[in-house]
Motif scaffolding. Sequence first.
Motif, PDB file in Angstrom:
ATOM      1  N   LEU A 123       1.170  -7.953   8.944  1.00  0.00           N
ATOM      2  CA  LEU A 123       2.511  -7.422   8.715  1.00  0.00           C
ATOM      3  C   LEU A 123       2.671  -7.143   7.238  1.00  0.00           C
ATOM      4  N   HIS A 124       3.586  -6.231   6.938  1.00  0.00           N
ATOM      5  CA  HIS A 124       3.878  -5.893   5.554  1.00  0.00           C
ATOM      6  C   HIS A 124       5.179  -6.574   5.163  1.00  0.00           C
TER       7      HIS A 124
ATOM      8  N   ASN B   1      -9.769   5.301  17.050  1.00  0.00           N
ATOM      9  CA  ASN B   1     -10.529   5.662  18.251  1.00  0.00           C
ATOM     10  C   ASN B   1     -11.296   6.965  18.077  1.00  0.00           C
ATOM     11  N   GLY B   2     -11.235   7.522  16.858  1.00  0.00           N
ATOM     12  CA  GLY B   2     -11.903   8.794  16.602  1.00  0.00           C
ATOM     13  C   GLY B   2     -13.386   8.636  16.339  1.00  0.00           C
ATOM     14  N   LYS B   3     -14.020   9.770  16.063  1.00  0.00           N
ATOM     15  CA  LYS B   3     -15.459   9.794  15.802  1.00  0.00           C
ATOM     16  C   LYS B   3     -15.778   9.754  14.298  1.00  0.00           C
ATOM     17  N   ALA B   4     -14.733   9.847  13.476  1.00  0.00           N
ATOM     18  CA  ALA B   4     -14.921   9.823  12.015  1.00  0.00           C
ATOM     19  C   ALA B   4     -14.053   8.725  11.414  1.00  0.00           C
ATOM     20  N   ASP B   5     -14.399   8.313  10.206  1.00  0.00           N
ATOM     21  CA  ASP B   5     -13.582   7.328   9.503  1.00  0.00           C
ATOM     22  C   ASP B   5     -12.164   7.867   9.309  1.00  0.00           C
ATOM     23  N   ALA B   6     -11.186   6.984   9.402  1.00  0.00           N
ATOM     24  CA  ALA B   6      -9.798   7.323   9.083  1.00  0.00           C
ATOM     25  C   ALA B   6      -9.544   6.858   7.657  1.00  0.00           C
ATOM     26  N   GLU B   7      -8.984   7.730   6.850  1.00  0.00           N
ATOM     27  CA  GLU B   7      -8.700   7.396   5.462  1.00  0.00           C
ATOM     28  C   GLU B   7      -7.218   7.627   5.205  1.00  0.00           C
ATOM     29  N   ILE B   8      -6.537   6.577   4.755  1.00  0.00           N
ATOM     30  CA  ILE B   8      -5.100   6.654   4.523  1.00  0.00           C
ATOM     31  C   ILE B   8      -4.775   6.146   3.122  1.00  0.00           C
ATOM     32  N   ILE B   9      -3.838   6.810   2.470  1.00  0.00           N
ATOM     33  CA  ILE B   9      -3.292   6.354   1.197  1.00  0.00           C
ATOM     34  C   ILE B   9      -1.938   5.734   1.516  1.00  0.00           C
ATOM     35  N   VAL B  10      -1.722   4.489   1.068  1.00  0.00           N
ATOM     36  CA  VAL B  10      -0.475   3.786   1.351  1.00  0.00           C
ATOM     37  C   VAL B  10       0.191   3.385   0.036  1.00  0.00           C
ATOM     38  N   PHE B  11       1.493   3.621  -0.053  1.00  0.00           N
ATOM     39  CA  PHE B  11       2.310   3.315  -1.229  1.00  0.00           C
ATOM     40  C   PHE B  11       3.241   2.161  -0.869  1.00  0.00           C
ATOM     41  N   TYR B  12       3.161   1.062  -1.598  1.00  0.00           N
ATOM     42  CA  TYR B  12       3.971  -0.132  -1.349  1.00  0.00           C
ATOM     43  C   TYR B  12       4.987  -0.306  -2.476  1.00  0.00           C
ATOM     44  N   ALA B  13       6.250  -0.544  -2.126  1.00  0.00           N
ATOM     45  CA  ALA B  13       7.308  -0.815  -3.110  1.00  0.00           C
ATOM     46  C   ALA B  13       7.590  -2.309  -3.066  1.00  0.00           C
ATOM     47  N   GLY B  14       6.841  -3.065  -3.863  1.00  0.00           N
ATOM     48  CA  GLY B  14       6.923  -4.520  -3.816  1.00  0.00           C
ATOM     49  C   GLY B  14       7.524  -5.126  -5.062  1.00  0.00           C
ATOM     50  N   ILE B  15       7.287  -6.421  -5.198  1.00  0.00           N
ATOM     51  CA  ILE B  15       7.755  -7.203  -6.333  1.00  0.00           C
ATOM     52  C   ILE B  15       6.523  -7.765  -7.040  1.00  0.00           C
ATOM     53  N   GLN B  16       6.532  -7.707  -8.345  1.00  0.00           N
ATOM     54  CA  GLN B  16       5.396  -8.163  -9.139  1.00  0.00           C
ATOM     55  C   GLN B  16       4.966  -9.571  -8.729  1.00  0.00           C
ATOM     56  N   GLY B  17       3.658  -9.715  -8.470  1.00  0.00           N
ATOM     57  CA  GLY B  17       3.087 -11.015  -8.140  1.00  0.00           C
ATOM     58  C   GLY B  17       3.164 -11.398  -6.671  1.00  0.00           C
ATOM     59  N   GLU B  18       3.847 -10.612  -5.857  1.00  0.00           N
ATOM     60  CA  GLU B  18       3.975 -10.922  -4.427  1.00  0.00           C
ATOM     61  C   GLU B  18       2.987 -10.096  -3.613  1.00  0.00           C
ATOM     62  N   LYS B  19       2.476 -10.675  -2.529  1.00  0.00           N
ATOM     63  CA  LYS B  19       1.595  -9.939  -1.629  1.00  0.00           C
ATOM     64  C   LYS B  19       2.403  -8.880  -0.886  1.00  0.00           C
ATOM     65  N   VAL B  20       1.759  -7.757  -0.585  1.00  0.00           N
ATOM     66  CA  VAL B  20       2.422  -6.685   0.161  1.00  0.00           C
ATOM     67  C   VAL B  20       2.058  -6.703   1.637  1.00  0.00           C
ATOM     68  N   THR B  21       0.966  -7.393   1.972  1.00  0.00           N
ATOM     69  CA  THR B  21       0.505  -7.486   3.356  1.00  0.00           C
ATOM     70  C   THR B  21       0.074  -8.913   3.628  1.00  0.00           C
ATOM     71  N   ARG B  22       0.369  -9.382   4.817  1.00  0.00           N
ATOM     72  CA  ARG B  22      -0.058 -10.725   5.234  1.00  0.00           C
ATOM     73  C   ARG B  22      -0.829 -10.594   6.544  1.00  0.00           C
TER      74      ARG B  22
END
Length: 153
Positions: free
Chosen positions: A76-77, A121-142
């Motif tokens: 989760l984010h 489920n595709g035949k090629a790698d999926a590549e995604i760019i993700v932008f997180y609006a977080g707080i300094q020093g805190e994890k963005v994903t758990r």
Amino acid sequence: MNWFTRPWMISLGLLVIGGLSMAWAHDPGGPLKVTVLAKSIDAWDGKPLPAYPEGQPEITILRIVIPAGSKTPLHLHTVINAGVLLQGELDVHMENGQVKKLKAGDSLIEVVEKPHWGENNGKADAEIIVFYAGIQGEKVTRELENHDHPSGL
């Protein structure tokens, strides 16, 4: 006194120049092409995004590659985030059975504090760019425990 040197004329001139430059920047016939990829107060599941947390803002931008035929861990984010799938295909699953199918070029406003996982489920790698609006020093994903994953990942 010359009318060009009067303070109100200088202010008016700056206002006109500023207005023209803004009009040029947003002119649909101008040299820039602007496309809104995503804009919403809701995440992809249709639920409103939470308020931004208090603290020193910190923006994180990640490039994530999900190999063909693989899944991300159940996670989760903790903060608002959005991404653009650059290549491949990606299905984003929630525990309640909701699925968001993405193809290259699609954008996604992610769910916050809701367990989910991605599946390529595709035949090629999926590549995604993700932008997180977080707080300094805190994890963005758990990452959550594997035994909690609905598909047994």
